[in-house]
Design a protein around this motif. Sequence first.
Motif, mmCIF file in Angstrom:
data_model
loop_
_atom_site.group_PDB
_atom_site.id
_atom_site.type_symbol
_atom_site.label_atom_id
_atom_site.label_comp_id
_atom_site.label_asym_id
_atom_site.label_seq_id
_atom_site.Cartn_x
_atom_site.Cartn_y
_atom_site.Cartn_z
ATOM 1 N N GLU A 131 50.929 47.583 77.795
ATOM 2 C CA GLU A 131 51.174 48.873 78.451
ATOM 3 C C GLU A 131 51.254 49.998 77.414
ATOM 4 O O GLU A 131 50.885 51.144 77.698
ATOM 5 C CB GLU A 131 52.496 48.834 79.242
ATOM 6 N N GLU A 132 51.797 49.683 76.217
ATOM 7 C CA GLU A 132 51.915 50.706 75.173
ATOM 8 C C GLU A 132 50.572 50.938 74.486
ATOM 9 O O GLU A 132 50.170 52.078 74.239
ATOM 10 C CB GLU A 132 52.969 50.288 74.137
ATOM 11 N N VAL A 133 49.875 49.856 74.196
ATOM 12 C CA VAL A 133 48.581 49.972 73.517
ATOM 13 C C VAL A 133 47.604 50.751 74.405
ATOM 14 O O VAL A 133 46.828 51.581 73.932
ATOM 15 C CB VAL A 133 48.029 48.570 73.156
ATOM 16 N N GLY A 134 47.688 50.540 75.713
ATOM 17 C CA GLY A 134 46.786 51.218 76.654
ATOM 18 C C GLY A 134 47.029 52.709 76.764
ATOM 19 O O GLY A 134 46.167 53.439 77.268
ATOM 20 N N GLN A 135 48.206 53.166 76.329
ATOM 21 C CA GLN A 135 48.488 54.615 76.345
ATOM 22 C C GLN A 135 48.347 55.227 74.955
ATOM 23 O O GLN A 135 48.615 56.413 74.774
ATOM 24 C CB GLN A 135 49.915 54.882 76.879
ATOM 25 N N ASP A 136 47.922 54.452 73.991
ATOM 26 C CA ASP A 136 47.778 54.922 72.608
ATOM 27 C C ASP A 136 46.333 55.404 72.419
ATOM 28 O O ASP A 136 45.387 54.629 72.601
ATOM 29 C CB ASP A 136 48.109 53.731 71.674
ATOM 30 N N GLY A 137 46.184 56.667 72.059
ATOM 31 C CA GLY A 137 44.854 57.268 71.930
ATOM 32 C C GLY A 137 43.939 56.530 70.956
ATOM 33 O O GLY A 137 42.719 56.623 71.054
ATOM 34 N N ALA A 138 44.525 55.785 70.022
ATOM 35 C CA ALA A 138 43.699 55.039 69.057
ATOM 36 C C ALA A 138 43.010 53.849 69.724
ATOM 37 O O ALA A 138 42.045 53.305 69.181
ATOM 38 C CB ALA A 138 44.566 54.561 67.893
ATOM 39 N N HIS A 139 43.511 53.446 70.881
ATOM 40 C CA HIS A 139 42.972 52.241 71.541
ATOM 41 C C HIS A 139 42.449 52.505 72.950
ATOM 42 O O HIS A 139 41.577 51.773 73.418
ATOM 43 C CB HIS A 139 44.063 51.157 71.596
ATOM 44 N N ARG A 140 42.982 53.544 73.593
ATOM 45 C CA ARG A 140 42.624 53.773 75.002
ATOM 46 C C ARG A 140 41.125 54.079 75.156
ATOM 47 O O ARG A 140 40.583 54.940 74.470
ATOM 48 C CB ARG A 140 43.452 54.939 75.549
ATOM 49 N N GLU A 141 40.476 53.357 76.039
ATOM 50 C CA GLU A 141 39.048 53.516 76.337
ATOM 51 C C GLU A 141 38.173 53.464 75.072
ATOM 52 O O GLU A 141 37.193 54.181 74.937
ATOM 53 C CB GLU A 141 38.812 54.787 77.177
#
Length: 240
Positions: A131-141
């Motif tokens: 959930e945290e990684v998915g909201q981190d701009g370095a990883h999201r999409e």
Amino acid sequence: MNRLSSAVKQLLGFDLTPAQLAAFRTYAAELAEWNEKFNLTAIKSPADVEIKHFADSLSCLPAIRNTQHATRASLIDIGTGAGFPGLPLKIVCPELKLTLVESVGKKVAFLEHIVGKLELKDVTVIKGRAEEVGQDGAHREKYDWAVARAVAEMPVLLEYLLPLVKIGGKALAQKGENAPAETHGAERAAKLLGGSLAQLTPVELPGVVEPRYLVVFDKVAATPAKYPRRAGLPGKQPLK
Ligand code: SAM
């Protein structure tokens, strides 16, 4: 590694190289040693490690290799535990850019150890929650592929995976016998998150009677910013 060799030949139609077999031998030996101290995985017998961990992880390969950016794809493995399915895929496809995400510290310590021991390049290990990684701009999409095995029910899993996938990329879930029902029950969640069901394929692992499936979703639209919700919420209140 005879069981793994013949399973790969049967499932995928090629022979593992001597270097790949040596890497799997080292992986199995280190996993067995760490399992004695830390209980990293429930599957422990050498035969089961070869088939239910290594060959099962590699059963994702036909899906991954069928796509345009197959060989140099970026792939994130969520809730990877002791490295499944991500690390076996990396051993066989060294050109893969691999990110492993796991929330439990002792498993992360093993991942860092085994990545070093096998001298794997282009592997990032993250201790954290999906959930945290998915909201981190370095990883999201940012990923061509987000994959997971044995982590959560489909709607929860899609909230972990789809935010990480770039539009045009894919999310892949390795699932057991409930895959068809789970998948159809998650179609609305997939749509909310920007996904669309692309493939639900049975996989027959040699010597394993329980049905296995690969479930692949295309990322067709951006995931709304509010997903994934804060840590714990996707599991407590799965999208319906
Ligand atoms: N994928 C591995 C496999 O198939 O062997 C591990 C499966 S294990 C049953 C589930 C793993 O997912 C656990 O190691 C757990 O710590 C991790 N996990 C569960 N929810 C998670 C989350 N929200 N973020 C990161 N890791 C998570």
